[in-house]
Design an enzyme around this catalytic site. Structure first.
Site, short mmCIF file in Angstrom:
data_model
loop_
_atom_site.label_atom_id
_atom_site.label_comp_id
_atom_site.label_asym_id
_atom_site.label_seq_id
_atom_site.Cartn_x
_atom_site.Cartn_y
_atom_site.Cartn_z
N GLY A 174 0.83 -1.20 0.00
CA GLY A 174 0.00 0.00 0.00
C GLY A 174 0.87 1.25 0.00
N MET A 175 0.20 2.40 0.06
CA MET A 175 0.93 3.69 0.00
C MET A 175 1.92 3.82 1.16
SD MET A 175 -0.56 7.53 -0.39
CE MET A 175 -1.60 7.53 1.05
N LEU A 176 1.46 3.58 2.37
CA LEU A 176 2.36 3.66 3.52
C LEU A 176 3.29 2.45 3.55
CD1 LEU A 176 3.28 4.87 6.24
CD2 LEU A 176 1.35 3.70 7.33
N THR A 191 -9.41 1.29 2.39
CA THR A 191 -9.21 2.71 2.72
C THR A 191 -10.04 3.68 1.86
OG1 THR A 191 -7.27 2.71 1.28
CG2 THR A 191 -6.87 2.38 3.63
N LYS A 195 -12.72 1.11 11.48
CA LYS A 195 -11.35 1.22 12.00
C LYS A 195 -11.37 1.25 13.54
CE LYS A 195 -7.91 1.73 10.10
NZ LYS A 195 -6.89 0.76 9.61
N ASP A 204 -5.16 -13.01 2.85
CA ASP A 204 -6.41 -12.25 2.84
C ASP A 204 -6.91 -12.22 4.29
OD1 ASP A 204 -8.90 -11.16 2.68
OD2 ASP A 204 -9.56 -12.36 0.96
N ILE A 205 -6.75 -11.08 4.92
CA ILE A 205 -7.03 -10.99 6.36
C ILE A 205 -8.52 -11.17 6.70
CG2 ILE A 205 -4.97 -9.64 6.93
CD1 ILE A 205 -6.90 -7.14 6.98
N TYR A 213 -16.20 3.97 7.43
CA TYR A 213 -14.76 3.73 7.53
C TYR A 213 -14.27 3.95 8.98
CZ TYR A 213 -9.72 4.69 6.94
OH TYR A 213 -8.35 4.70 7.06
N1 LIG Z 1 -4.47 7.09 3.59
C1 LIG Z 1 -4.75 7.85 4.63
O1 LIG Z 1 -4.94 9.08 4.52
C2 LIG Z 1 -4.84 7.26 6.02
C3 LIG Z 1 -5.18 8.10 7.10
C4 LIG Z 1 -5.25 7.55 8.37
C5 LIG Z 1 -4.99 6.20 8.58
N2 LIG Z 1 -4.68 5.40 7.51
C6 LIG Z 1 -4.43 3.97 7.77
O2 LIG Z 1 -3.08 3.70 7.43
C7 LIG Z 1 -2.96 2.37 6.89
C8 LIG Z 1 -2.26 2.42 5.53
O3 LIG Z 1 -3.00 3.28 4.67
P1 LIG Z 1 -2.67 3.41 3.11
O4 LIG Z 1 -3.25 4.69 2.65
O5 LIG Z 1 -1.23 3.09 2.89
O6 LIG Z 1 -3.59 2.23 2.54
P2 LIG Z 1 -3.59 1.57 1.08
O7 LIG Z 1 -2.67 2.27 0.17
O8 LIG Z 1 -5.04 1.42 0.70
O9 LIG Z 1 -2.96 0.14 1.38
C9 LIG Z 1 -3.66 -0.86 2.05
C10 LIG Z 1 -3.18 -2.20 1.52
O10 LIG Z 1 -3.97 -3.24 2.14
C11 LIG Z 1 -4.33 -4.18 1.13
N3 LIG Z 1 -5.54 -4.91 1.48
C12 LIG Z 1 -6.83 -4.56 1.30
N4 LIG Z 1 -7.66 -5.54 1.68
C13 LIG Z 1 -6.88 -6.56 2.13
C14 LIG Z 1 -7.15 -7.85 2.62
N5 LIG Z 1 -8.39 -8.32 2.75
N6 LIG Z 1 -6.10 -8.63 3.00
C15 LIG Z 1 -4.83 -8.19 2.85
N7 LIG Z 1 -4.50 -6.98 2.37
C16 LIG Z 1 -5.52 -6.17 1.99
C17 LIG Z 1 -4.56 -3.29 -0.08
O11 LIG Z 1 -4.57 -4.05 -1.28
P3 LIG Z 1 -5.49 -3.50 -2.51
O12 LIG Z 1 -4.93 -2.17 -2.87
O13 LIG Z 1 -5.32 -4.57 -3.54
O14 LIG Z 1 -6.90 -3.38 -1.98
C18 LIG Z 1 -3.37 -2.35 0.00
O15 LIG Z 1 -2.20 -2.88 -0.60
C19 LIG Z 1 -4.39 1.81 6.83
O16 LIG Z 1 -4.59 1.00 7.95
C20 LIG Z 1 -5.27 3.05 6.91
O17 LIG Z 1 -6.52 2.76 7.50
C21 LIG Z 1 -4.59 5.90 6.23
#
Ligand SMILES: NC(=O)c1ccc[n+]([C@@H]2O[C@H](COP(=O)([O-])OP(=O)(O)OC[C@H]3O[C@@H](n4cnc5c(N)ncnc54)[C@H](OP(=O)(O)O)[C@@H]3O)[C@@H](O)[C@H]2O)c1
Length: 288
Positions: A11-13, A65, A132, A39-40, A128
């Site tokens: 993912g992005m982070l 997300t 969370k 797959d969690i 969402y």
């Molecule tokens: N982005 C924000 O602004 C933000 C703000 C606050 C908190 N957060 C939290 O920070 C964390 C990282 O965020 P991010 O923006 O980096 O998220 P992201 O880019 O959406 O990455 C999440 C990853 O989890 C994978 N995923 C989704 N469903 C899954 C499943 N069932 N089993 C295994 N993997 C799965 C996604 O795969 P796919 O892409 O194939 O679905 C993706 O690679 C998350 O927990 C998010 O809630 C994010």
């Protein structure tokens, strides 16, 4: 030697975090999994796969997300964000591992009028945020040694994000409407990944708020992005969340108070404007 498992590594982070963890835990083994490996949503498969690896630390970043998507697919939101966290917590507990869970400012209602601290009561406004928060609760009750990190408004080189979207639209349009009634702190994934690495090295426990410092609205953030990128001809129009009409309600003020981070670990987060400058100059450099 420790074994550290990162779930959501693509993912992005996750992509930034993998690089930073591989550098700062160079004597340890850092394993990254994403949806292709685990797959969690599936309890048995998740527990068996993690138990097979026996990590000492599990960093759980995987989530659904898409904040607006969660409104129309509540089932998926809770299956991934709440039950998924429960399954990972169960596995972490069986391995006696430390679990790090990434959470969000969207657990808050936005009516406090000042930055939220870790002890403030959550009151999510959207699916969402609810999913969370449920994930947080499963982690707190399921794992003895947990670290919950709430962050917000992420952008970075490895995901679709607000900064890139504004710069792309600046090439296509003459005017841009941006929401001016949501206040928060944009956070650079590289800074967040470094802070997570430091918190794990310090063996921090409990809930921590971690975001770049200073605050802005999406509109003032947009202004800064364009100004720092030398785009002067673009007209930007402040609008309300109601005018934008997104499916999910967002908190009007969800700034996170990061004083606990400083008090308990000595770590500070730099202002978002400094981090943004770094991101924009890294963006200008070709990858690799
Ligand atoms: N982005 C924000 O602004 C933000 C703000 C606050 C908190 N957060 C939290 O920070 C964390 C990282 O965020 P991010 O923006 O980096 O998220 P992201 O880019 O959406 O990455 C999440 C990853 O989890 C994978 N995923 C989704 N469903 C899954 C499943 N069932 N089993 C295994 N993997 C799965 C996604 O795969 P796919 O892409 O194939 O679905 C993706 O690679 C998350 O927990 C998010 O809630 C994010």
């Amino acid at each position: 030697m420790k074994r550290i498992l990162v779930i959501g590594a693509k993912g992005m982070l996750g992509r930034d975090l993998m690089g930073i963890f591989q550098a700062s835990f160079s004597h340890d083994e850092v394993v990254g999994w994403d949806i292709e490996e685990i797959d969690i949503r599936k309890e048995d498969g998740t527990v068996a796969k993690i138990e097979g690896l026996r990590p000492e630390v599990v960093i759980h970043l995987a989530a659904y997300t898409d904040v607006d998507g969660c409104e129309s697919d509540k089932e998926r939101a809770f299956a991934v964000n709440a039950d998924g966290a429960r399954h990972v917590a169960l596995a972490a507990s069986k391995c006696r591992a430390k679990m790090v869970y990434l959470s969000t400012d969207y657990v808050f209602g936005g009516d406090k009028g000042e930055p939220y601290s870790e002890s403030d009561s959550p009151r999510p406004l959207n699916v969402y945020g609810h999913s969370k928060l449920k994930g947080e609760q499963y982690v707190q009750t399921g794992v003895k040694d947990f670290l919950i990190i709430r962050t917000q408004w992420l952008y970075g080189p490895f995901g679709k994000n607000f900064v890139d979207s504004i710069l792309r639209q600046a090439k296509e349009k003459e005017a841009l409407s941006i929401v001016d009634d949501q206040t928060g702190s944009p956070t650079y994934t590289v800074d967040l990944a470094k802070a997570i690495s430091a918190l794990v090295q310090l063996d921090a426990r409990g809930i921590f708020h971690v975001a770049n410092s200073d605050l802005c609205t999406w509109y003032t953030f947009g202004q800064a992005i364009l100004k720092l990128s030398g785009v002067n001809q673009m007209r930007i129009i402040p609008i309300s969340s109601k005018e934008l009409g997104r499916p999910a309600a967002r908190p009007s003020y969800s700034v996170l108070n990061c004083q606990k981070l400083k008090r308990e670990t000595g770590l500070t987060m730099r202002p978002w404007s400094e981090a943004l400058k770094d991101y924009l100059s890294a963006r200008r450099r070709p990858l690799g």
